[in-house]
Write an enzyme that holds these catalytic residues in place. Structure first.
Site, PDB file in Angstrom:
ATOM      1  N   ILE A   1      49.822  20.075  11.147  1.00 31.00           N
ATOM      2  CA  ILE A   1      50.946  21.020  11.166  1.00 31.00           C
ATOM      3  C   ILE A   1      52.228  20.201  11.137  1.00 31.00           C
ATOM      4  O   ILE A   1      52.321  19.165  11.791  1.00 31.00           O
ATOM      5  CB  ILE A   1      50.901  21.905  12.426  1.00 31.00           C
ATOM      6  CG1 ILE A   1      49.629  22.757  12.421  1.00 31.00           C
ATOM      7  CG2 ILE A   1      52.157  22.781  12.523  1.00 31.00           C
ATOM      8  CD1 ILE A   1      49.368  23.476  13.719  1.00 31.00           C
ATOM      9  N   GLU A   2      53.197  20.676  10.389  1.00 28.16           N
ATOM     10  CA  GLU A   2      54.515  20.046  10.357  1.00 28.16           C
ATOM     11  C   GLU A   2      55.536  21.043  10.871  1.00 28.16           C
ATOM     12  O   GLU A   2      55.463  22.233  10.588  1.00 28.16           O
ATOM     13  CB  GLU A   2      54.886  19.652   8.924  1.00 28.16           C
ATOM     14  CG  GLU A   2      56.308  19.120   8.803  1.00 28.16           C
ATOM     15  CD  GLU A   2      56.780  18.945   7.362  1.00 28.16           C
ATOM     16  OE1 GLU A   2      57.898  18.439   7.183  1.00 28.16           O
ATOM     17  OE2 GLU A   2      56.046  19.335   6.431  1.00 28.16           O
TER      18      GLU A   2
END
Length: 195
Positions: A152-153
């Site tokens: 996840i960013e």
């Protein structure tokens, strides 16, 4: 005679515009927005806890017709559908390495330091970096993984202008309605964030 020529020219122009409109309509792809991202998980409850507590997603009802374990979450205009998978070979192997070049989903944040504090509060390992400073539009990025190893960013990507390489008229911004529609109870209206 001149009036007939003018009418003929007007008719030809109208026909040409109509043909162009039809061609444009045929080229359009009838999509509106990203609806959801589906994630396999080995423990639905653990994944629900992660996405609700760390990222602020809300558990929503899913169709009763589904005869497999899973959960639907929603917030920020997008859904996350969690699907229980007993076959761990289908899940990421490397749950420790944080590589920004790996497959990931990205969420935009207005408060990157607040997100750092949140990740630290939940003891989540993360990688923090800044890119694009040379071009004058620095992007802060945080990379971390969910309980099953999916990347996840979190970024402040609004600092970067969206500059299409061509066809600006083809980019769609669905701002006239909420996708998907939300069914609210009497007391929920006060808690809905206005976009």
């Amino acid at each position: 005679m001149q009036r007939q020529a003018e009418r003929k020219n007007e008719q030809e122009e109208e026909n040409r515009e109509q043909k162009e409109d039809e061609e444009k309509k045929n080229d359009e792809i009838p999509l509106m927005a990203l609806n959801h991202v589906s994630r396999l998980c080995k423990d639905v409850k653990k994944s629900v806890d992660f996405y609700t507590k760390v990222l602020g997603f809300v558990l929503v009802e899913r169709p009763q017709a589904f005869d497999f374990d899973g959960a639907w979450l929603f917030n920020y205009g997008v859904g996350i559908h969690l699907v229980h998978d007993k076959d761990e070979d289908r899940l990421p192997n490397d749950t420790d390495n944080l590589d920004p070049m790996d497959n990931h989903i990205s969420f935009q944040s207005e408060d990157m330091e607040g997100m750092v504090q949140r990740l630290e509060e939940f003891n989540i390992k993360y990688l923090k970096r800044t890119v694009g400073e040379e071009e004058g539009a620095a992007i802060d990025q945080l990379f971390f993984k969910d309980p099953d190893g999916f990347m996840i960013e979190i970024c402040n990507c609004e600092n970067v202008k969206l500059v299409p390489q061509s066809s600006i008229g083809r980019i769609k911004f669905p701002s006239d309605r909420h996708i998907p529609p939300v069914e609210l109870g009497k007391h929920d209206n006060a808690n809905v964030a206005k976009a």
